[in-house]
Design a protein around this motif. Structure first.
Motif, PDB file in Angstrom:
ATOM      1  N   ASN A  92      34.277  49.337  47.316  1.00 47.39           N
ATOM      2  CA  ASN A  92      33.111  49.984  46.706  1.00 47.39           C
ATOM      3  C   ASN A  92      32.235  49.017  45.921  1.00 47.39           C
ATOM      4  OD1 ASN A  92      34.521  49.536  44.353  1.00 47.39           O
ATOM      5  ND2 ASN A  92      35.057  51.673  44.008  1.00 47.39           N
ATOM      6  N   ASP A  93      32.588  47.722  45.945  1.00 51.12           N
ATOM      7  CA  ASP A  93      31.739  46.713  45.316  1.00 51.12           C
ATOM      8  C   ASP A  93      31.604  45.530  46.276  1.00 51.12           C
ATOM      9  OD1 ASP A  93      30.319  44.998  43.751  1.00 51.12           O
ATOM     10  OD2 ASP A  93      31.942  44.541  42.352  1.00 51.12           O
ATOM     11  N   PRO A  94      30.600  45.563  47.141  1.00 52.33           N
ATOM     12  CA  PRO A  94      30.432  44.504  48.144  1.00 52.33           C
ATOM     13  C   PRO A  94      30.142  43.132  47.547  1.00 52.33           C
ATOM     14  CG  PRO A  94      28.511  45.951  48.103  1.00 52.33           C
ATOM     15  CD  PRO A  94      29.568  46.610  47.270  1.00 52.33           C
ATOM     16  N   ASP A  95      29.754  43.098  46.277  1.00 50.78           N
ATOM     17  CA  ASP A  95      29.445  41.818  45.626  1.00 50.78           C
ATOM     18  C   ASP A  95      30.637  41.244  44.854  1.00 50.78           C
ATOM     19  OD1 ASP A  95      26.718  41.872  46.453  1.00 50.78           O
ATOM     20  OD2 ASP A  95      26.327  43.366  44.901  1.00 50.78           O
ATOM     21  N   LEU A  96      31.799  41.872  44.985  1.00 51.00           N
ATOM     22  CA  LEU A  96      32.986  41.381  44.298  1.00 51.00           C
ATOM     23  C   LEU A  96      33.394  40.015  44.858  1.00 51.00           C
ATOM     24  CD1 LEU A  96      35.111  42.628  42.173  1.00 51.00           C
ATOM     25  CD2 LEU A  96      36.606  42.819  44.163  1.00 51.00           C
ATOM     26  N   VAL A  97      33.622  39.065  43.956  1.00 53.00           N
ATOM     27  CA  VAL A  97      33.992  37.705  44.365  1.00 53.00           C
ATOM     28  C   VAL A  97      35.227  37.263  43.586  1.00 53.00           C
ATOM     29  CG1 VAL A  97      33.270  35.293  44.485  1.00 53.00           C
ATOM     30  CG2 VAL A  97      31.583  37.103  44.851  1.00 53.00           C
ATOM     31  N   ASN A 153      41.589  31.273  41.494  1.00 55.52           N
ATOM     32  CA  ASN A 153      42.753  31.802  40.767  1.00 55.52           C
ATOM     33  C   ASN A 153      42.957  33.294  40.992  1.00 55.52           C
ATOM     34  OD1 ASN A 153      43.415  29.299  39.451  1.00 55.52           O
ATOM     35  ND2 ASN A 153      41.631  29.627  38.117  1.00 55.52           N
ATOM     36  N   GLY A 154      42.129  33.868  41.864  1.00 59.46           N
ATOM     37  CA  GLY A 154      42.266  35.290  42.138  1.00 59.46           C
ATOM     38  C   GLY A 154      41.625  36.174  41.086  1.00 59.46           C
ATOM     39  N   ILE A 155      40.759  35.592  40.236  1.00 66.24           N
ATOM     40  CA  ILE A 155      40.082  36.340  39.186  1.00 66.24           C
ATOM     41  C   ILE A 155      38.694  36.734  39.682  1.00 66.24           C
ATOM     42  CG2 ILE A 155      39.330  36.349  36.776  1.00 66.24           C
ATOM     43  CD1 ILE A 155      42.355  36.004  37.174  1.00 66.24           C
ATOM     44  N   CYS A 156      38.321  37.991  39.502  1.00 73.43           N
ATOM     45  CA  CYS A 156      37.039  38.453  40.042  1.00 73.43           C
ATOM     46  C   CYS A 156      35.874  38.085  39.127  1.00 73.43           C
ATOM     47  CB  CYS A 156      37.062  39.963  40.292  1.00 73.43           C
ATOM     48  SG  CYS A 156      36.804  40.979  38.827  1.00 73.43           S
ATOM     49  N   ASN A 157      34.669  38.175  39.685  1.00 71.74           N
ATOM     50  CA  ASN A 157      33.459  37.798  38.952  1.00 71.74           C
ATOM     51  C   ASN A 157      33.227  38.663  37.722  1.00 71.74           C
ATOM     52  OD1 ASN A 157      33.060  39.597  41.285  1.00 71.74           O
ATOM     53  ND2 ASN A 157      30.947  39.783  40.580  1.00 71.74           N
ATOM     54  N   HIS A 158      33.673  39.934  37.748  1.00 72.51           N
ATOM     55  CA  HIS A 158      33.486  40.801  36.577  1.00 72.51           C
ATOM     56  C   HIS A 158      34.308  40.305  35.397  1.00 72.51           C
ATOM     57  CE1 HIS A 158      31.177  43.597  38.926  1.00 72.51           C
ATOM     58  NE2 HIS A 158      32.171  43.761  39.791  1.00 72.51           N
ATOM     59  N   ASN A 166      35.421  37.232  34.994  1.00 74.69           N
ATOM     60  CA  ASN A 166      34.856  35.942  34.584  1.00 74.69           C
ATOM     61  C   ASN A 166      33.577  36.131  33.767  1.00 74.69           C
ATOM     62  OD1 ASN A 166      36.760  34.104  35.638  1.00 74.69           O
ATOM     63  ND2 ASN A 166      35.919  34.322  37.697  1.00 74.69           N
ATOM     64  N   ASN A 167      32.754  37.098  34.160  1.00 73.98           N
ATOM     65  CA  ASN A 167      31.541  37.396  33.390  1.00 73.98           C
ATOM     66  C   ASN A 167      31.895  37.920  32.007  1.00 73.98           C
ATOM     67  OD1 ASN A 167      29.819  36.604  35.435  1.00 73.98           O
ATOM     68  ND2 ASN A 167      29.613  38.666  36.285  1.00 73.98           N
ATOM     69  N   TYR A 168      32.943  38.742  31.953  1.00 72.22           N
ATOM     70  CA  TYR A 168      33.404  39.248  30.655  1.00 72.22           C
ATOM     71  C   TYR A 168      33.836  38.079  29.761  1.00 72.22           C
ATOM     72  CZ  TYR A 168      36.006  41.638  27.033  1.00 72.22           C
ATOM     73  OH  TYR A 168      36.451  42.081  25.804  1.00 72.22           O
ATOM     74  N   ASP A 169      34.633  37.178  30.318  1.00 75.33           N
ATOM     75  CA  ASP A 169      35.127  36.032  29.532  1.00 75.33           C
ATOM     76  C   ASP A 169      33.980  35.171  29.012  1.00 75.33           C
ATOM     77  OD1 ASP A 169      37.715  36.833  29.919  1.00 75.33           O
ATOM     78  OD2 ASP A 169      38.105  35.463  31.588  1.00 75.33           O
ATOM     79  N   LYS A 170      32.960  34.978  29.852  1.00 69.85           N
ATOM     80  CA  LYS A 170      31.800  34.179  29.437  1.00 69.85           C
ATOM     81  C   LYS A 170      31.056  34.873  28.292  1.00 69.85           C
ATOM     82  CE  LYS A 170      31.073  32.105  33.998  1.00 69.85           C
ATOM     83  NZ  LYS A 170      30.213  32.123  35.222  1.00 69.85           N
ATOM     84  N   ALA A 171      30.878  36.194  28.422  1.00 74.29           N
ATOM     85  CA  ALA A 171      30.182  36.952  27.377  1.00 74.29           C
ATOM     86  C   ALA A 171      30.987  36.971  26.086  1.00 74.29           C
ATOM     87  CB  ALA A 171      29.920  38.378  27.860  1.00 74.29           C
ATOM     88  N   TYR A 172      32.315  37.133  26.225  1.00 76.01           N
ATOM     89  CA  TYR A 172      33.186  37.149  25.041  1.00 76.01           C
ATOM     90  C   TYR A 172      33.168  35.802  24.321  1.00 76.01           C
ATOM     91  CZ  TYR A 172      37.359  37.593  22.144  1.00 76.01           C
ATOM     92  OH  TYR A 172      38.227  37.617  21.075  1.00 76.01           O
ATOM     93  N   ALA A 173      33.109  34.737  25.106  1.00 73.69           N
ATOM     94  CA  ALA A 173      33.089  33.391  24.521  1.00 73.69           C
ATOM     95  C   ALA A 173      31.846  33.159  23.668  1.00 73.69           C
ATOM     96  CB  ALA A 173      33.166  32.340  25.627  1.00 73.69           C
ATOM     97  N   LEU A 174      30.758  33.860  23.989  1.00 71.09           N
ATOM     98  CA  LEU A 174      29.512  33.692  23.252  1.00 71.09           C
ATOM     99  C   LEU A 174      29.499  34.462  21.931  1.00 71.09           C
ATOM    100  CD1 LEU A 174      26.926  33.936  26.180  1.00 71.09           C
ATOM    101  CD2 LEU A 174      27.668  31.866  24.974  1.00 71.09           C
ATOM    102  N   CYS A 194      40.168  44.032  29.915  1.00 73.76           N
ATOM    103  CA  CYS A 194      39.644  42.733  29.490  1.00 73.76           C
ATOM    104  C   CYS A 194      39.647  42.588  27.971  1.00 73.76           C
ATOM    105  CB  CYS A 194      38.217  42.542  30.016  1.00 73.76           C
ATOM    106  SG  CYS A 194      38.120  42.201  31.788  1.00 73.76           S
ATOM    107  N   SER A 195      39.378  43.674  27.262  1.00 74.53           N
ATOM    108  CA  SER A 195      39.337  43.604  25.797  1.00 74.53           C
ATOM    109  C   SER A 195      40.703  43.837  25.164  1.00 74.53           C
ATOM    110  CB  SER A 195      38.330  44.619  25.239  1.00 74.53           C
ATOM    111  OG  SER A 195      38.706  45.944  25.572  1.00 74.53           O
ATOM    112  N   GLY A 196      41.746  43.992  26.012  1.00 80.94           N
ATOM    113  CA  GLY A 196      43.102  44.126  25.490  1.00 80.94           C
ATOM    114  C   GLY A 196      43.434  45.494  24.927  1.00 80.94           C
ATOM    115  N   GLN A 197      42.636  46.517  25.266  1.00 75.88           N
ATOM    116  CA  GLN A 197      42.864  47.850  24.712  1.00 75.88           C
ATOM    117  C   GLN A 197      43.690  48.742  25.633  1.00 75.88           C
ATOM    118  OE1 GLN A 197      39.466  49.730  22.846  1.00 75.88           O
ATOM    119  NE2 GLN A 197      38.465  47.773  22.513  1.00 75.88           N
ATOM    120  N   MET A 198      43.880  48.299  26.875  1.00 73.90           N
ATOM    121  CA  MET A 198      44.779  48.972  27.806  1.00 73.90           C
ATOM    122  C   MET A 198      45.423  47.900  28.679  1.00 73.90           C
ATOM    123  SD  MET A 198      42.721  52.396  29.138  1.00 73.90           S
ATOM    124  CE  MET A 198      44.177  53.203  29.839  1.00 73.90           C
ATOM    125  N   THR A 199      46.560  48.244  29.268  1.00 67.40           N
ATOM    126  CA  THR A 199      47.181  47.317  30.208  1.00 67.40           C
ATOM    127  C   THR A 199      46.792  47.739  31.622  1.00 67.40           C
ATOM    128  OG1 THR A 199      49.200  48.632  30.521  1.00 67.40           O
ATOM    129  CG2 THR A 199      49.156  47.049  28.679  1.00 67.40           C
TER     130      THR A 199
END
Length: 370
Positions: free
Chosen positions: A5-10, A14-19, A21-29, A284-289
Motif C-alpha cells: 500500500n506504499d509504492p514509494d517504500l524504500v 540495513n533493511g530500514i525503510c525510508n519512513h 530513516n526520515n523519522y531519525d533525521k527529523a528527531y536528530a534535528l 519510532c518514538s519508543g512509545q510502543m513495541t
C-alpha cells in the motif's frame, strides 16, 4: 509499513525503510536535554513578548482529539493566552463537542467556533468522491489551515500553535496516501469539474495568500509538543483523570466522517490502513513495541455495529444512495496529479528565487558601505 500500500517504500542496506530513516533525521534535528528546555524558553519568550499588549499572544485549533486537547493544557501550564478555535465542518461527533466543552471549561479558556457553510462544503466533498482521489479529507484540512491564518490576521496574532508532533505522527504520510494540504489549485480544479455550487465562503489558501502570510505578515506555525516530553498514553491518562476527557478509540476519530473514511473507505477502496503509519510513529518514538502494534493490527479496524450506523449517517448526510456509493467504491482510482496542481507554480517560484538570490547578496553587501 509495506510496499503493497506504499509504492514509494524504500529499504536501505540495513533493511530500514525510508519512513524510519526520515523519522531519525527529523528527531536528530530536535534539541535534547538542556538544549530542548532552552529552545522552549526561547519560543515562549518571543510569543509572550510579541503578544504582551494584545488580548491573545497566540492562536491554536482544537478538534477534541488527544494532541490538540493536550496542547491546550500545555499552553495553559506555560502561561500562554491563546485564541482557541474549533472548525465545525458538520461532522463533529457528540463526544468531540463534549470533550472540547469539558476541557476548555476546566482550563478557563474561551472558544471561537468557525462554522463552515454546509451546503458549500457538502458540494466540495461530493466532488472529491466523484474525482476518485485518495485524499478526501483534503478540503477539511485545507480549510482549517486557511481559517487559522485568516483569524490570526484578524486578531493581530503572529504565532499559531499546532498539535502536530514527531512522537505520534512521525514525519509525513506516504505521498501516495495524501496530497499537499496547501494546494488550493488542486481543490479548485476538482470542484470546477465535479461541483455544482459557487464557492463564496469556503476559506482557502491561494498561492498569493501563502506568500503574503509567510513573507509579509510573518505568520509562524510552532509545533510546541516537540519541545516537551510528550507521551501519548500519559497524555490520555492526564486528560481523562483531570479534564473529564473521553477516548474515541482511534486517531482523529473525533470526526464521524474521518472515522468512516479511515476505517472503511481507505482500506476497502485504496488498500490503506492508516494504523500502520500511526503505530509506526509510536514505535519510532519508543512509545510502543513492534510486537504490541502487530497484535493491535490483528484487531478489526471498525466495529461492525458502529460501521453500520456511520455508513448510513454519512451516505444520508452527503445525499448518496447505497447504489451510488457502491459504484464509487468500485470506480477507478485517480491521482491528484490527474488534476491541476500548484507544483509547477512553486517550481517556477523557486527558480526565480534561485536566480535573484545572488543579486540580493550583492545589494546587501553594497548597502553596508552606504
Amino acid at each position: 509499513m509495506d510496499s503493497k500500500n506504499d509504492p514509494d517504500l524504500v529499504l536501505d542496506s540495513n533493511g530500514i525503510c525510508n519512513h524510519c530513516n526520515n523519522y531519525d533525521k527529523a528527531y536528530a534535528l530536535l534539541p535534547k536535554g538542556d538544549a530542548k528546555k532552552k529552545k522552549l524558553d526561547e519560543i515562549l519568550s518571543k510569543i509572550k513578548e510579541e503578544g504582551k499588549k494584545k488580548k491573545y499572544d497566540c492562536l491554536m485549533g482544537v478538534s477534541g482529539g488527544v494532541d490538540s486537547t493536550y496542547l491546550t493544557y500545555i499552553a495553559k501550564n506555560l502561561g500562554l493566552r491563546p485564541l482557541i478555535i474549533h472548525f465545525d465542518n458538520g461532522w463533529n461527533s457528540e463526544l468531540a463537542v463534549k470533550n472540547i466543552e469539558n476541557v476548555l471549561q476546566k482550563l478557563k479558556f474561551n472558544l471561537l467556533t468557525y462554522v463552515i457553510d454546509w451546503e458549500e462544503f457538502k458540494d466540495i466533498q461530493s466532488s472529491y468522491f466523484k474525482a476518485g482521489v485518495v485524499d478526501i479529507e483534503f478540503p477539511t484540512d485545507h480549510a482549517i489551515i486557511a481559517a487559522m491564518y485568516t483569524l490570526a490576521i484578524k486578531n493581530d496574532i503572529k504565532y499559531i500553535l499546532s498539535g502536530h508532533n514527531l512522537a505520534t505522527e512521525g514525519t509525513y504520510l506516504p505521498q501516495s496516501w495524501v496530497h499537499s494540504k496547501l494546494d488550493y489549485l488542486n481543490l479548485k480544479d476538482i470542484h470546477n469539474k465535479y461541483g455544482e455550487k459557487n464557492l463564496k465562503t469556503f476559506p482557502n489558501l491561494s498561492f498569493s495568500k501563502k506568500i503574503y502570510y509567510h513573507f509579509f505578515k510573518k505568520l509562524e506555525f510552532i509545533h510546541l509538543l516537540d519541545y516537551i516530553s510528550y507521551d501519548k498514553k500519559e497524555a490520555k491518562k492526564y486528560l481523562i483523570e483531570h479534564l473529564s476527557w473521553k477516548d474515541y478509540g482511534g486517531k482523529h476519530y473525533e470526526s464521524i466522517f474521518t472515522r468512516f473514511y479511515q476505517g472503511y473507505i481507505l482500506p476497502n477502496k485504496f488498500g490503506i490502513d492508516k494504523r500502520q503509519f500511526h503505530y509506526s510513529s509510536l514505535i519510532c518514538s519508543g512509545q510502543m513495541t513492534r510486537e504490541e502494534t502487530l497484535e493491535e493490527m490483528k484487531k478489526p479496524i471498525y466495529d461492525e455495529s458502529l460501521l453500520k450506523v456511520d455508513k448510513e449517517f454519512v451516505l444520508k448526510k452527503l445525499g448518496f444512495t447505497d447504489k451510488e456509493f457502491d459504484l464509487y467504491m468500485k470506480a477507478p482510482i485517480k491521482k491528484h496529479n490527474n488534476y491541476k496542481t500548484e507544483e509547477y507554480i512553486w517550481n517556477k517560484y523557486f527558480r526565480i528565487v534561485k536566480m535573484v538570490k545572488p543579486f540580493t547578496k550583492i545589494f546587501k553587501k553594497q548597502s553596508t558601505h552606504l
